[in-house]
Design an enzyme around this catalytic site. Sequence first.
Site, PDB file in Angstrom:
ATOM      1  N   TYR A 143       0.816  -1.217   0.000  1.00  0.00           N
ATOM      2  CA  TYR A 143       0.000   0.000   0.000  1.00  0.00           C
ATOM      3  C   TYR A 143       0.851   1.268   0.000  1.00  0.00           C
ATOM      4  CZ  TYR A 143      -3.934  -3.084   1.156  1.00  0.00           C
ATOM      5  OH  TYR A 143      -4.888  -4.071   1.141  1.00  0.00           O
ATOM      6  N   LYS A 190       3.728 -15.293   2.729  1.00  0.00           N
ATOM      7  CA  LYS A 190       3.658 -16.069   1.485  1.00  0.00           C
ATOM      8  C   LYS A 190       5.108 -16.412   1.106  1.00  0.00           C
ATOM      9  CE  LYS A 190       1.288 -17.745  -2.009  1.00  0.00           C
ATOM     10  NZ  LYS A 190       0.493 -18.977  -1.826  1.00  0.00           N
ATOM     11  N   ASP A 249      -2.693 -18.169   2.188  1.00  0.00           N
ATOM     12  CA  ASP A 249      -3.843 -18.849   1.588  1.00  0.00           C
ATOM     13  C   ASP A 249      -4.391 -19.912   2.543  1.00  0.00           C
ATOM     14  OD1 ASP A 249      -1.310 -19.833   1.086  1.00  0.00           O
ATOM     15  OD2 ASP A 249      -1.746 -20.632  -0.897  1.00  0.00           O
ATOM     16  N   ASP A 287      -5.061  -6.726   6.030  1.00  0.00           N
ATOM     17  CA  ASP A 287      -6.284  -6.042   5.621  1.00  0.00           C
ATOM     18  C   ASP A 287      -7.356  -7.086   5.282  1.00  0.00           C
ATOM     19  OD1 ASP A 287      -8.035  -4.122   4.793  1.00  0.00           O
ATOM     20  OD2 ASP A 287      -6.942  -3.551   2.977  1.00  0.00           O
ATOM     21  N   ASP A 317     -10.628  -8.607   7.842  1.00  0.00           N
ATOM     22  CA  ASP A 317     -12.027  -8.508   7.404  1.00  0.00           C
ATOM     23  C   ASP A 317     -12.698  -9.881   7.455  1.00  0.00           C
ATOM     24  OD1 ASP A 317     -11.946  -5.787   6.948  1.00  0.00           O
ATOM     25  OD2 ASP A 317     -12.927  -5.931   4.984  1.00  0.00           O
TER      26      ASP A 317
END
Length: 361
Positions: free
Chosen positions: A146, A195, A227, A251, A255
């Site tokens: 970001y 990852k 994942d 992020d 959620d």
Amino acid sequence: MEFSVAVIPGDGIGPEIIREAKKVLDKAGKVYGHRFHYTELLMGGASIDVHGVPLTEETLATAKKSDAVLLGAVGGNVGVSNWYSLPPELRPEAGLLKIRKGLELFANLRPALLFEDLKKACPLKEEIIGEGFDMIVVRELTGGLYFGERKTVVENGLRKAYDTLTYDEEEIRRIARAGFETARKRRKKLCSVDKANVIDSSRLWRQVVKEVGKDYPDVELSDMLVDNCAMQLVKDPGQFDVILTENMFGDILSDEASMITGSIGMLPSASLGKTKLGLYEPSHGSAPDIAGQNKANPMATILSAAMMLRYSFDLEEEALKIEEAVRKVLSKGYRTVDIMSPGNVLVGTDKMGDLIAEEVK
Ligand code: NAD
């Protein structure tokens, strides 16, 4: 004690939920003998309408001088609001990135707790919920994808866009410490999510987290690929205590974690840096679809105010009192529409704030 709080209602449901959080804070102040001095500031669309930018330097400077910042939410109806015809750096959400960076808030703490009385609102099957869950996502907030360099170019007649994901070891070290410190105050289990099978920044992440972990032998450290973590959250959420992860993964995963607690309207968050100055806001957005209708659930914002008392003001007892008040109101059956089940009593945003404030005694 006296505290200065920069209050940013923002857009959409922001002003409605902030009003209720202030109501509860003031009640706690009355009961425990504290005074909260609020300075109301503009950010997001509300600031664009007045100043043409989502966050002015003066607003940032005022926020920096406060003891803490309490934020509603920013943003509007994408595709409908005029704010989105502006370039990305002038849109409402750019204010969020700027204030987080400006206050050097690199650690975002997002608890995901399933309240006993909200088990019915949880979308997971009962056998998966089991005893329930109580986890916290510690998300890196000022680095990664970001904040990396990004560009859209045209090459050989084709449009091409790129974003870059960079972390240096110090950025990883400080968030890892925040993760371990958080785990230490809880059930002492830290799962670092990355990852590392594909990307270099994740491989560095994993190494540095392991190095930091040597200073926390009392905390059990594990690694998980992002994942797999997305899958495990809906398969067996009870296995997690603290999830530590980088900005974008955090992020998305927070959620997901929030959704399995029943409603995003329940979840608070704290963004912390090196000092006591933190920014506290609900995990949800400005919910333009229900703005101005007295339907918004103010609990996430009220619980964020409780986190403010705990992390910025060291008022643990007062924070617990507010959390207990939320629990009591839920156990008496009062619900806003997002968490409503048959047999419960439907109340609006303002009534929910009144009920919680009444329980703070
Ligand atoms: P959202 O979180 O605003 O809303 C998603 C859904 O959840 C909507 O149906 C909404 O009605 C519901 N919801 C959210 N909060 C609720 C509450 N307190 N009580 C009851 N229901 C609630 O996400 P979105 O619709 O994707 O985004 C709307 C705007 O908010 C966008 O402009 C987005 O960029 C912005 N946003 C801001 C923040 C922030 O300020 N930190 C975070 C996320 C999104």
